[in-house]
Write an enzyme that holds these catalytic residues in place. Structure first.
Site, PDB file in Angstrom:
ATOM      1  N   ASP A 109      44.602  16.658   5.819  1.00 11.11           N
ATOM      2  CA  ASP A 109      45.264  15.623   5.029  1.00 11.11           C
ATOM      3  C   ASP A 109      46.000  16.241   3.844  1.00 11.11           C
ATOM      4  OD1 ASP A 109      45.303  13.641   2.676  1.00 11.11           O
ATOM      5  OD2 ASP A 109      44.757  12.324   4.330  1.00 11.11           O
ATOM      6  N   TRP A 141      45.766   9.975   4.682  1.00 13.97           N
ATOM      7  CA  TRP A 141      46.202  10.132   6.074  1.00 13.97           C
ATOM      8  C   TRP A 141      45.009  10.280   7.006  1.00 13.97           C
ATOM      9  CZ3 TRP A 141      50.301   8.049   5.078  1.00 13.97           C
ATOM     10  CH2 TRP A 141      51.138   8.424   4.040  1.00 13.97           C
ATOM     11  N   ASP A 142      43.939  10.906   6.545  1.00 16.35           N
ATOM     12  CA  ASP A 142      42.709  10.944   7.339  1.00 16.35           C
ATOM     13  C   ASP A 142      42.205   9.533   7.617  1.00 16.35           C
ATOM     14  OD1 ASP A 142      42.306  13.650   7.792  1.00 16.35           O
ATOM     15  OD2 ASP A 142      41.186  13.956   5.955  1.00 16.35           O
ATOM     16  N   LEU A 143      42.153   8.715   6.577  1.00 21.42           N
ATOM     17  CA  LEU A 143      41.593   7.368   6.721  1.00 21.42           C
ATOM     18  C   LEU A 143      42.480   6.492   7.594  1.00 21.42           C
ATOM     19  CD1 LEU A 143      40.430   6.954   3.034  1.00 21.42           C
ATOM     20  CD2 LEU A 143      38.992   7.423   5.022  1.00 21.42           C
TER      21      LEU A 143
END
Length: 400
Positions: free
Chosen positions: A130, A157-159
């Site tokens: 991320d 962006w991970d989430l």
């Protein structure tokens, strides 16, 4: 109870944020999510924040409600057991490389209708995190006053990728129900990030202007929104998004006459135009700084609330953890003391509410290998003797 995904079993072979998040969201809505890790824990098993005993508070919250199987994935027999579990179950969430022993093509040889949701770094298979993808799409060069880039600490962006992967998996399952066909859905962080930038108009904006957006500090682009400091030293964010809020803000701060003078001098009307308020912030901000700086925060907050104006003082996360509205009285949270770390604290359940159903309370995270014997027996039909052999040979791990 939130049992919308009851009967759906998913093998999760993953680490870090995005892939475990996808499994977590499925588990919160009733899926039976079985996380498979290396014996002793994967690379994220001790990720900070940790307790004094080095138990990861991060890990035990991203893995609530899941089961845990521990295998020695460095050995062929351990990898074969994981492949067998995936084929027996029919659904896989992973961030393992696309070309590995968990490639979809390899797994589908024994399960043609397999559905795989694979979270990746770059779409071409190159690794990324991320924090590097965020740099690649330009946000650190828009954050803060500049000129230095400013990273943010939220792995957005991970989430988003985790949530999108959970959605994509259910969409692929829906397609399988209609066609009988399996599929692999690949969700690269890079595509989630740049696609989100595009969806918010960012790509079109910079191409249209042939220039980057200016650095704005805490100001909100295109709106009247910024941080201000009250007389008693409280810094608060105020954002106006509707004509009614603008009118009420002027009344609350007794600025109607002063703002009317600016409108007359510049030949504009701010009543219904967000962009004009933003464009003329050089004239508006000083008025608001003085008016807000003359009031204490408590009185200002009451006036803003009465006018339906969106605002919030800046606080620490520790402040938020003690806020009854956010945590203490929020039914999403439940007191929880059955954590692997042994630390008791409020735990979050599913974010969405279903008024027709009782909210499912948060579940405990498993200990590494806690469900190895049960899962291998139920999913693969292994005998107790065979499981004992695997444990003795350290191919299978169990919880201490």
């Amino acid at each position: 109870m939130y049992n919308l995904l009851e009967g759906l079993s998913i093998i999760e072979a993953s680490s870090f944020v995005a892939s475990p998040t996808a499994g977590l969201y499925c588990a919160q809505f009733g899926a039976d999510v079985i996380r498979v890790d290396q014996i002793g824990g994967g690379p994220d098993f001790r990720r900070w924040p940790v307790t004094e005993a080095n138990d990861s508070l991060y890990w035990e919250n991203l893995n609530r409600g899941k089961k845990s199987v521990a295998l020695d994935l460095s050995r062929p027999e351990g990898r074969e057991l994981l492949q067998a579990l995936i084929r027996a179950t029919g659904q896989l969430i992973t961030n393992f490389p696309a070309e590995s022993f968990l490639s979809h093509a390899t797994l589908a040889q024994g399960r043609a209708d397999l559905v795989t949701a694979r979270i990746m770094g770059w779409a071409d298979g190159a690794p990324a995190l991320d924090y590097t993808i965020n740099n690649a799409v330009g946000y650190p060069m828009m954050t803060g006053p500049g000129p230095e880039p400013v990273n943010h600490v939220l792995p957005a962006w991970d989430l988003l990728s985790g949530a999108y992967a959970a959605f994509a998996m259910l969409a692929a399952i829906r397609r399988r129900e209609q066609t009988g066909e399996g599929s692999e859905v690949r969700v690269p962080l890079s595509d989630v990030a740049i696609g989100t930038v595009a969806n918010m108009g960012g790509i079109a904006e910079v191409l249209h202007n042939s220039a980057n957006r200016p650095r704005l500090g805490n100001a909100v682009y295109g709106l009247f929104g910024r941080d201000f400091v009250t007389r008693d030293g409280m810094r608060t964010m105020i954002v106006v998004v509707t004509p009614r809020q603008w009118a009420n803000l002027l009344t609350a701060l007794d600025l109607n006459e002063a703002v009317t003078a600016i409108e007359a001098a510049r030949g504009v009307s701010f009543a219904r135009d967000d962009g004009l308020r933003f464009d003329h912030r050089d004239a508006l901000y000083p008025l608001f700084e003085a008016a807000i700086g003359a009031q204490d925060h408590a009185a200002l907050g009451e006036a803003l609330d009465a006018g339906g104006i969106v605002h919030s003082a800046y606080r620490t996360m520790l402040d938020a953890a003690h806020d009854p509205r956010l945590v203490g009285d929020n039914p999403m949270f439940s007191p929880f003391d059955a954590n692997p770390s042994g630390f008791a604290y409020p735990a979050a359940g599913a974010f969405g509410t279903i008024p027709q159903l009782e909210r499912t309370p948060p579940q405990a995270a498993p200990r590494n290998g806690a469900d190895s014997e049960q899962v291998l027996s139920q999913r693969l039909g292994l005998s107790s003797g065979e499981i004992a052999r695997l444990i003795d040979s350290k191919i299978v791990g169990t919880a201490p």
